[in-house]
Design an enzyme around this catalytic site. Structure first.
Site, PDB file in Angstrom:
ATOM      1  N   CYS A 108       0.813  -1.211   0.000  1.00 36.30           N
ATOM      2  CA  CYS A 108       0.000   0.000   0.000  1.00 36.30           C
ATOM      3  C   CYS A 108       0.849   1.266   0.000  1.00 36.30           C
ATOM      4  CB  CYS A 108      -0.917  -0.011   1.235  1.00 36.30           C
ATOM      5  SG  CYS A 108      -1.806   1.532   1.507  1.00 36.30           S
ATOM      6  N   TRP A 151      -7.527  -6.630   4.252  1.00 30.97           N
ATOM      7  CA  TRP A 151      -6.201  -7.103   4.633  1.00 30.97           C
ATOM      8  C   TRP A 151      -6.280  -8.257   5.633  1.00 30.97           C
ATOM      9  CZ3 TRP A 151      -2.760  -4.924   1.566  1.00 30.97           C
ATOM     10  CH2 TRP A 151      -2.962  -3.622   1.092  1.00 30.97           C
ATOM     11  N   THR A 205      -8.484   0.235   6.833  1.00 28.88           N
ATOM     12  CA  THR A 205      -7.338   0.590   6.005  1.00 28.88           C
ATOM     13  C   THR A 205      -6.023   0.547   6.785  1.00 28.88           C
ATOM     14  OG1 THR A 205      -7.642   2.938   6.557  1.00 28.88           O
ATOM     15  CG2 THR A 205      -8.770   2.113   4.591  1.00 28.88           C
ATOM     16  N   VAL A 206      -4.932   0.448   6.029  1.00 26.59           N
ATOM     17  CA  VAL A 206      -3.588   0.678   6.553  1.00 26.59           C
ATOM     18  C   VAL A 206      -3.122   2.030   6.032  1.00 26.59           C
ATOM     19  CG1 VAL A 206      -2.898  -1.726   6.835  1.00 26.59           C
ATOM     20  CG2 VAL A 206      -2.608  -0.646   4.609  1.00 26.59           C
ATOM     21  N   GLU A 221      -4.500   7.940   9.584  1.00 26.55           N
ATOM     22  CA  GLU A 221      -4.245   8.936   8.538  1.00 26.55           C
ATOM     23  C   GLU A 221      -2.742   9.017   8.286  1.00 26.55           C
ATOM     24  OE1 GLU A 221      -3.685  11.197   5.783  1.00 26.55           O
ATOM     25  OE2 GLU A 221      -5.822  10.840   6.173  1.00 26.55           O
ATOM     26  N   SER A 222      -2.311   8.530   7.137  1.00 26.59           N
ATOM     27  CA  SER A 222      -0.879   8.401   6.861  1.00 26.59           C
ATOM     28  C   SER A 222      -0.148   9.739   6.896  1.00 26.59           C
ATOM     29  CB  SER A 222      -0.667   7.739   5.498  1.00 26.59           C
ATOM     30  OG  SER A 222      -1.187   8.550   4.449  1.00 26.59           O
ATOM     31  N   TYR A 269      -5.913   6.574  -8.394  1.00 23.83           N
ATOM     32  CA  TYR A 269      -7.130   5.847  -8.017  1.00 23.83           C
ATOM     33  C   TYR A 269      -8.346   6.423  -8.731  1.00 23.83           C
ATOM     34  CZ  TYR A 269      -4.348   3.632  -4.395  1.00 23.83           C
ATOM     35  OH  TYR A 269      -3.398   2.911  -3.730  1.00 23.83           O
TER      36      TYR A 269
END
Length: 402
Positions: A108, A151, A205-206, A221-222, A269
């Site tokens: 990801c 996942w 999510t990751v 939140e990355s 995306y």
């Protein structure tokens, strides 16, 4: 409102009686028996697609592919777990060594940001990590009413896998570094981690930054996790001097992040998930413009925000490294290629060759994830061979001359 099986059977019997009153007695018995058998097979509330959590809200499991607009355009929703690690007195989540854990996927791009930042800061001994299996699989495989795919954690003893509709593969149940989870007892899927934290959104999510002490999610939140890793753990970092969000550059970094996100990070995306020609045409035009803008900038300066390496470079790199092998083909982003843009390719080489970054890049898992996780886009999960981007990134670069 919840009904017991008995309530439902009583309703079904009454409904069947009403509908068959003019029929023969044998028809009545047959239809009633059929209806009764049907309702007896209904699963109790804990096993239907909406999952009861420890809150009163019912949660419907979903993925990014459910986030579509009325014109067939992909409309990503914001992350919802947005807590902050802080050294401020009384902070709920203070920085501590070995208190926090990252759930990531090598596949990801969003999670990859956190892996690169953790490596560059030298936080491997301070923040532990679990790397998920690259494929999306059924997260409730024994419940035919719950079709969510997401996942999973690696299973060294598991059976080979096919995609979520039983096609493709076989793929191994565990790739290198895909460890089983050791933070939440019995967890086999990332979904289990979210549900253990009482999640009410249903999008699993990751990356996930997990608090081992409070047994909850700090953030998913990355963009905010990488800032926390950069600024809040310096006393435990091997490279505390690295500041990927320097105060003097924040305005420029924020502006770059904004257009790179819309045109490239999320733009790929928007191209790949588009469900109308209009939506795709708009997305690919903006992506091409963004790509060319990056190319022009990198012809003139070493990094995307200037002469200093920043978080904007990390965010851009994790998209570019996937571009030729995945996005160009799978997401129809075929107007440009990184390998045909010397400034971009050399820029990627420099970042890839920074200490610790190459170890975070796993093209096999990247490709398996994308090509095997969305049967509606690639029914048979055929994984293309590709141009071997990693080999290209291992070659010398010329960025020091900039």
């Amino acid at each position: 409102v919840r009904f017991s099986n008995r309530n439902i059977l009583q309703f079904a019997f009454a409904f069947t009686t009403t509908k068959t009153v003019s029929g023969t007695s044998s028809s009545f018995v047959s239809k009633a028996a059929t209806t009764t058998a049907f309702f007896q097979n209904i699963q109790p509330p804990s096993k239907v697609r909406t999952i009861a959590t420890n809150t009163s809200k019912m949660v419907k499991a979903r993925t990014a592919l459910d986030e579509m607009g009325s014109k067939g355009e992909f409309k990503r929703k914001d992350a919802v777990w947005r807590n902050w690690i802080s050294s401020e007195p009384g902070a709920k989540f203070p920085p501590e060594k070995d208190r926090y854990h990252l759930y990531v996927a090598r596949a990801c791009g969003w999670a990859h940001r956190t892996m690169v930042t953790r490596a560059l800061k030298g936080l491997e001994d301070a923040i532990s990590v679990t790397i998920t299996h690259p494929m999306f699989v059924r997260t409730r495989p024994n419940d035919e009413n719950d079709t969510h795919a997401g996942w999973m954690f690696g299973d060294p003893d598991g059976e080979p896998l096919s995609n979520s509709i039983g096609l493709g593969g076989p793929f191994p149940a565990c790739y290198p570094k895909n460890e089983p989870d050791d933070q939440v007892e019995g967890a086999k899927f990332l979904r289990d981690i979210y549900e253990a934290a009482g999640d009410t959104e249903g999008k699993y999510t990751v990356p996930v930054l997990w608090d081992k002490k409070l047994k909850t999610i700090v953030s998913n939140e990355s963009s905010e996790i990488i800032r926390m890793l950069s600024s809040e753990f310096n006393e435990f970092a091997k490279n505390p001097e690295l500041d990927i969000y320097p105060e003097s550059m924040r305005k420029d970094i924020d502006e770059i992040n904004d257009w790179v996100y819309s045109s490239l990070n999320n733009g790929v995306y928007r191209c790949g998930f588009a469900q109308s020609q209009e939506a795709y045409d708009k997305a690919i035009a903006e992506l091409t413009e963004g790509f060319d803008r990056v190319d022009e900038i990198l012809k003139k300066q070493r990094y995307i925000a200037g002469d200093t390496f920043t978080e904007a470079d990390i965010r851009l790199f994790t998209t570019l490294v996937r571009f030729d092998e995945v996005y160009n083909v799978y997401f129809k982003c075929n107007t440009r290629m990184c390998s045909q843009s010397p400034s971009i390719l050399n820029y990627m080489r420099e970042i890839y060759q920074m200490p610790g970054v190459a170890e975070t890049c796993d093209m096999e898992q990247i490709k398996v994830h994308y090509y095997a996780s969305h049967p509606n886009l690639n029914r048979w999960s055929i994984v293309p061979r590709g141009p071997d981007t990693i080999k290209l990134l291992e070659e010398p670069h010329n960025r020091a001359e900039m």
